[in-house]
Design a protein around this motif. Structure first.
Motif, PDB file in Angstrom:
ATOM      1  N   GLY A 285      -4.697  -0.208  -3.612  1.00 55.02           N
ATOM      2  CA  GLY A 285      -4.269   1.107  -3.160  1.00 55.02           C
ATOM      3  C   GLY A 285      -3.712   1.976  -4.267  1.00 55.02           C
ATOM      4  O   GLY A 285      -3.813   1.652  -5.461  1.00 55.02           O
ATOM      5  N   LEU A 286      -3.119   3.083  -3.868  1.00 58.48           N
ATOM      6  CA  LEU A 286      -2.546   4.041  -4.802  1.00 58.48           C
ATOM      7  C   LEU A 286      -1.162   3.591  -5.266  1.00 58.48           C
ATOM      8  O   LEU A 286      -0.432   2.964  -4.495  1.00 58.48           O
ATOM      9  N   PRO A 287      -0.775   3.937  -6.499  1.00 56.86           N
ATOM     10  CA  PRO A 287       0.584   3.595  -6.948  1.00 56.86           C
ATOM     11  C   PRO A 287       1.662   4.204  -6.061  1.00 56.86           C
ATOM     12  O   PRO A 287       2.714   3.588  -5.842  1.00 56.86           O
ATOM     13  N   THR A 288       1.392   5.399  -5.541  1.00 58.51           N
ATOM     14  CA  THR A 288       2.378   6.073  -4.689  1.00 58.51           C
ATOM     15  C   THR A 288       2.292   5.652  -3.230  1.00 58.51           C
ATOM     16  O   THR A 288       3.219   5.881  -2.459  1.00 58.51           O
ATOM     17  N   GLU A 289       1.175   5.056  -2.833  1.00 58.70           N
ATOM     18  CA  GLU A 289       0.974   4.591  -1.465  1.00 58.70           C
ATOM     19  C   GLU A 289       0.241   3.252  -1.513  1.00 58.70           C
ATOM     20  O   GLU A 289      -0.938   3.171  -1.213  1.00 58.70           O
ATOM     21  N   PRO A 290       0.925   2.199  -1.922  1.00 60.97           N
ATOM     22  CA  PRO A 290       0.231   0.927  -2.174  1.00 60.97           C
ATOM     23  C   PRO A 290      -0.254   0.241  -0.902  1.00 60.97           C
ATOM     24  O   PRO A 290       0.199   0.521   0.197  1.00 60.97           O
ATOM     25  N   GLY A 291      -1.208  -0.668  -1.110  1.00 67.44           N
ATOM     26  CA  GLY A 291      -1.683  -1.503  -0.016  1.00 67.44           C
ATOM     27  C   GLY A 291      -2.965  -1.010   0.624  1.00 67.44           C
ATOM     28  O   GLY A 291      -3.676  -0.155   0.090  1.00 67.44           O
ATOM     29  N   THR A 292      -3.239  -1.567   1.781  1.00 64.83           N
ATOM     30  CA  THR A 292      -4.428  -1.209   2.548  1.00 64.83           C
ATOM     31  C   THR A 292      -4.008  -0.529   3.848  1.00 64.83           C
ATOM     32  O   THR A 292      -2.827  -0.520   4.207  1.00 64.83           O
ATOM     33  N   VAL A 293      -4.977   0.007   4.540  1.00 64.75           N
ATOM     34  CA  VAL A 293      -4.716   0.642   5.826  1.00 64.75           C
ATOM     35  C   VAL A 293      -5.903   0.351   6.738  1.00 64.75           C
ATOM     36  O   VAL A 293      -7.039   0.196   6.273  1.00 64.75           O
ATOM     37  N   LEU A 294      -5.629   0.246   8.028  1.00 61.22           N
ATOM     38  CA  LEU A 294      -6.693   0.055   9.015  1.00 61.22           C
ATOM     39  C   LEU A 294      -7.080   1.396   9.619  1.00 61.22           C
ATOM     40  O   LEU A 294      -6.219   2.169  10.031  1.00 61.22           O
TER      41      LEU A 294
END
Length: 482
Positions: A225-234
């Motif tokens: 993900g993004l450094p400012t919005e880490p991780g994944t999303v469903l």
């Protein structure tokens, strides 16, 4: 709802939440531990620091920082007798969203891990999972039983299937034995929730993300993900496919993975969301910041592209009418405002002239900012956004010219359930598999390459593809039947 549609599953890059589902339909306790390993222990301050470090936010719509919720519940508990509760919001009254259903049907232990981890940090004795589907309820109850003593403090409660059931005060009210409708009061569940206790209430995906982060640690979690919005999303795409993707992915790429494109525009955030014009939809990223530049939010992750062959105005009318019927019925904007808005919108689209179209704008403004909950505002903004993105369409309909396209019902609604079925004639079927290629959301193939079922229900939005499958079957082995 006894059982609703089951989503197709996919991922962009290696999945985290949906890991293991390429080889199994559901991860039981053993398969879950084999895939993810044991859940580490966290002190309360460590869990807050983890949630803060990865900027974990609620995935149910509002995007509230999870660490702040943890702190608020803990602070209130200290000021009282120390008792707290944890509630998992597994209700999905939004017909266009199936991600929580996917998690609870296929990887329920990941959700329970996150809820029990938070409960341990808050010393909460009561953990409740609120659901609205019987098949989801059965899956979660089975997962609780598989955990043995570890699941003894988890309760599963099924509530009525309504659009507003997932609103915080409605969910808590239903779990407390009352009516599952918004209270109209600005009461935070961190102050008073389940049984009047300070309650940590969050969405199914939020707890699943917490369980993943607890195992990976902040540094590895942030590798996607993004450094400012880490991780994944469903994301739930087109109301049929749940996709796990790293934040920062291009929206048109996600649509392409799901076999579609921006078409005439894309509704992001579901029926309380905003429409994106095709130009915007082709450049926007799956991120809060990128969507904010178009005054949109991801909400609960529903992404609905509008194909070229359906009527935008007619699709919006269908949803507005249903949203008015889903009113909590507790304040003027819901009781009178939304039905009035839906009626005048329908009148305008049926050729009511510019006066009717102007009245739609006036009604949306009259509804906004006056409701006891967010439902009137969300519905009015959905309509206003459609008017802004499809102005020529609505004008043409209001002036009686129309667009010449049918309303295919591509925006999913419960009323789309159809008595029609796609039927296989086994004396003719040769196992070509073309029906699966045309209609993957309806047709499943067995191990032998033939359709797994002889009779498959077809919703209104899938009907055009089903008819195409009938026409193109090389063996003429398919037919539509009521």
């Amino acid at each position: 709802m006894t059982a609703g549609p089951r989503p197709a599953l996919g991922s962009v890059g290696p999945p985290r939440l949906l890991a293991g589902l390429d080889t199994a339909a559901r991860l039981d306790r053993v398969a879950h531990l084999t895939r993810h390993g044991s859940l580490p222990r966290y002190r309360p301050d460590e869990l807050v620091a983890l949630a803060e470090n990865i900027d974990l936010r609620g995935r149910g719509g509002a995007g509230f920082p999870f660490a702040r919720k943890l702190r608020a519940v803990a602070r209130t508990a200290v000021a009282r007798d120390g008792r707290t509760a944890v509630v998992v919001n597994g209700s999905e009254g939004e017909p266009s969203c199936l991600k929580d259903t996917a998690l609870l049907l296929h990887v329920p232990h990941l959700v329970l891990d996150g809820a029990l981890l938070a409960a341990a940090a808050l010393s909460a004795e009561d953990v409740v999972v609120g659901v609205t589907r019987t098949d989801v309820e059965q899956s979660v109850r089975a997962a609780v039983a598989e955990r043995g003593p570890d699941g003894s403090r988890v309760r599963v409660i099924r509530l009525p299937e309504r659009f507003v059931t997932g609103e915080g005060t409605a969910l808590v009210g239903g779990l407390n034995g009352g009516t599952a409708l918004p209270s109209g009061q600005k009461v935070r569940t961190s102050d008073r929730g389940l049984a009047g206790l300070p309650t940590l209430l969050s969405n199914t995906e939020t707890f699943a993300q917490l369980a993943v982060a607890a195992r990976l640690g902040a540094l590895d979690y942030r590798s996607a993900g993004l450094p400012t919005e880490p991780g994944t999303v469903l994301l739930t795409v087109a109301g049929t496919t749940v996709v796990e993707t790293p934040t920062g992915s291009l929206l048109p790429y996600i649509l392409d993975v799901c076999g579609t494109d921006p078409g005439q525009g894309v509704l992001v955030g579901g029926y309380h969301g905003r429409w994106l014009a095709p130009e915007a939809a082709r450049t926007v990223l799956v991120s809060r910041q990128s969507l904010a530049s178009f005054e949109a939010v991801l909400g609960a992750g529903a992404v609905l592209p509008l194909p070229e062959d359906t009527c935008p105005a007619g699709e919006v009318v269908r949803v507005a009418r249903w949203m008015a019927e889903e009113s909590a019925g507790q304040c003027g904007p819901c009781i009178r405002g939304l039905p009035s808005l839906a009626a005048v919108l329908e009148e305008a689209v049926a050729g009511g002239g510019r006066t009717a179209l102007d009245a739609v704008t006036a009604r949306t403004r009259a509804v906004m900012g006056r409701g006891a909950c967010s439902h009137p505002d969300g519905t009015a903004k959905f309509v206003a956004s459609a008017l802004a993105v499809f102005p020529e369409e609505f004008t043409a309909h209001a002036l009686g010219r129309g667009c010449g396209r049918r309303v295919l019902g591509v925006l999913p609604l419960p009323e789309d359930e159809s008595p029609e079925r796609l039927v296989v004639d086994w004396t003719l079927c040769k196992g070509h598999g073309l029906c699966r290629e045309i209609l993957p959301d309806v047709v499943r193939l067995g191990a032998d390459g033939y359709p797994a079922e002889a009779s498959m229900p077809v919703s209104k939005r899938h009907r055009p593809k089903a008819l195409r499958a009938v026409r193109r079957c090389p063996a003429l082995a398919l037919r539509m039947q009521e």
